[in-house]
Design an enzyme around this catalytic site. Sequence first.
Site, short mmCIF file in Angstrom:
data_model
loop_
_atom_site.label_atom_id
_atom_site.label_comp_id
_atom_site.label_asym_id
_atom_site.label_seq_id
_atom_site.Cartn_x
_atom_site.Cartn_y
_atom_site.Cartn_z
N LYS A 1 5.47 8.82 8.21
CA LYS A 1 4.09 9.47 7.44
C LYS A 1 3.06 9.15 8.43
O LYS A 1 2.96 7.80 8.84
CB LYS A 1 4.03 8.63 6.34
CG LYS A 1 2.62 8.97 5.61
CD LYS A 1 2.73 8.32 4.11
CE LYS A 1 2.16 7.07 3.89
NZ LYS A 1 0.64 7.05 4.26
N ASP B 1 -0.21 12.25 5.27
CA ASP B 1 -0.75 11.69 3.98
C ASP B 1 -2.38 11.78 4.04
O ASP B 1 -2.94 10.69 4.31
CB ASP B 1 -0.17 10.43 3.84
CG ASP B 1 -0.75 9.80 2.54
OD1 ASP B 1 -1.25 10.39 1.60
OD2 ASP B 1 -0.52 8.52 2.54
N LYS C 1 -4.44 13.00 1.68
CA LYS C 1 -5.00 13.17 0.36
C LYS C 1 -6.07 13.82 0.09
O LYS C 1 -7.28 13.33 -0.12
CB LYS C 1 -5.15 11.60 -0.12
CG LYS C 1 -3.99 10.68 -0.01
CD LYS C 1 -4.33 9.21 -0.44
CE LYS C 1 -3.13 8.36 -0.46
NZ LYS C 1 -2.79 7.91 0.80
N ASP D 1 -11.38 17.20 -2.95
CA ASP D 1 -12.65 17.80 -2.58
C ASP D 1 -12.88 18.97 -3.64
O ASP D 1 -12.28 19.38 -4.66
CB ASP D 1 -13.09 18.40 -1.27
CG ASP D 1 -14.48 18.19 -0.71
OD1 ASP D 1 -15.42 18.46 -1.55
OD2 ASP D 1 -14.45 17.49 0.29
N THR E 1 -0.44 3.71 -5.94
CA THR E 1 0.48 2.46 -6.46
C THR E 1 -0.46 0.93 -6.15
O THR E 1 0.15 0.03 -6.73
CB THR E 1 1.68 2.35 -5.38
OG1 THR E 1 1.49 2.61 -3.89
CG2 THR E 1 2.61 2.99 -5.93
N ARG F 1 4.68 -1.60 5.55
CA ARG F 1 4.58 -3.05 6.29
C ARG F 1 5.99 -3.49 6.29
O ARG F 1 6.16 -4.21 7.04
CB ARG F 1 3.54 -3.54 5.65
CG ARG F 1 2.13 -3.29 6.16
CD ARG F 1 0.81 -3.37 5.18
NE ARG F 1 1.18 -2.82 3.95
CZ ARG F 1 0.16 -3.13 2.81
NH1 ARG F 1 -0.82 -3.88 2.97
NH2 ARG F 1 0.09 -2.31 1.83
#
Length: 237
Positions: free
Chosen positions: A32, A59, A61, A64, A124, A216
């Site tokens: 990603k 990604d 997102k 607009d 999340t 991570r």
Amino acid sequence: MKDRVIVAIDVQTQQDFERLSHELKGQATFVKVGMELYYSFGPNIIKVLKELGYKVFLDLKIHDIPNTAMKAAKTITKLGANMINVHAAGGVEMMTAARLGMEEALKENPQLERPIIIAVTQLTSTDQQMIEKDLCIDRPIHEVVVHYAKCAYEAGLDGVVSSPLEVKLIKEKLGSDFLCVTPGIRPKTISGDDQKRVTTPQDAFKRGSDYIVMGRAITNAEKPSTAFNEIIESIRN
Ligand code: C5P
């Protein structure tokens, strides 16, 4: 299974990027590119990762006005990403426009592979307290997520980004083919950091996730390729 564990390469330096992209090569298959990496290196990063043999979830997102969302989706589709996304909070009209922008790019470049297009429901890192206090939404978070998923379905998208905790409800309402891509994943022994709606990789798949996104827990490990392979093994078991 490897294709269903998307590794978030959230780094900003050339050194970190090269270390991770080369170490995970031949192990992870889907990565990603988020805002951190994209804003550091620009669109060429997609080409670099594709040449290394990865599939790429871009990604960014998109959120607009419909016209801008359409043009943005058209532009990023041309980069050859395998998965792209928008914010469901932009509404059905914006999501529809983004899908049409993606389709327009495919019409103009028939050799392009159609990317999966999905909508972020609620991040999340969001919890019940935050949606009530900051977003002024007075409904249980799972209802909000399912409602946003219905809007994404209505806009003709392929699925949503949600927490694994909402997958069952989404699939019940919209069918098992409607994709659920789920970040907020941590093996039991690792802290959730800023993530609030968290499960383990095994639990996410048990709950029906089609893809999980892990950053991570893999990229901060001493040996990311070992961490990745251990996660794959633990899911298989
Ligand atoms: O490091 P960690 O596994 O928490 O990273 C999760 C990744 O998924 C981050 O790149 C984050 O931007 C992204 N993401 C998320 N929640 C969403 C959508 C995307 O955590 N709803």
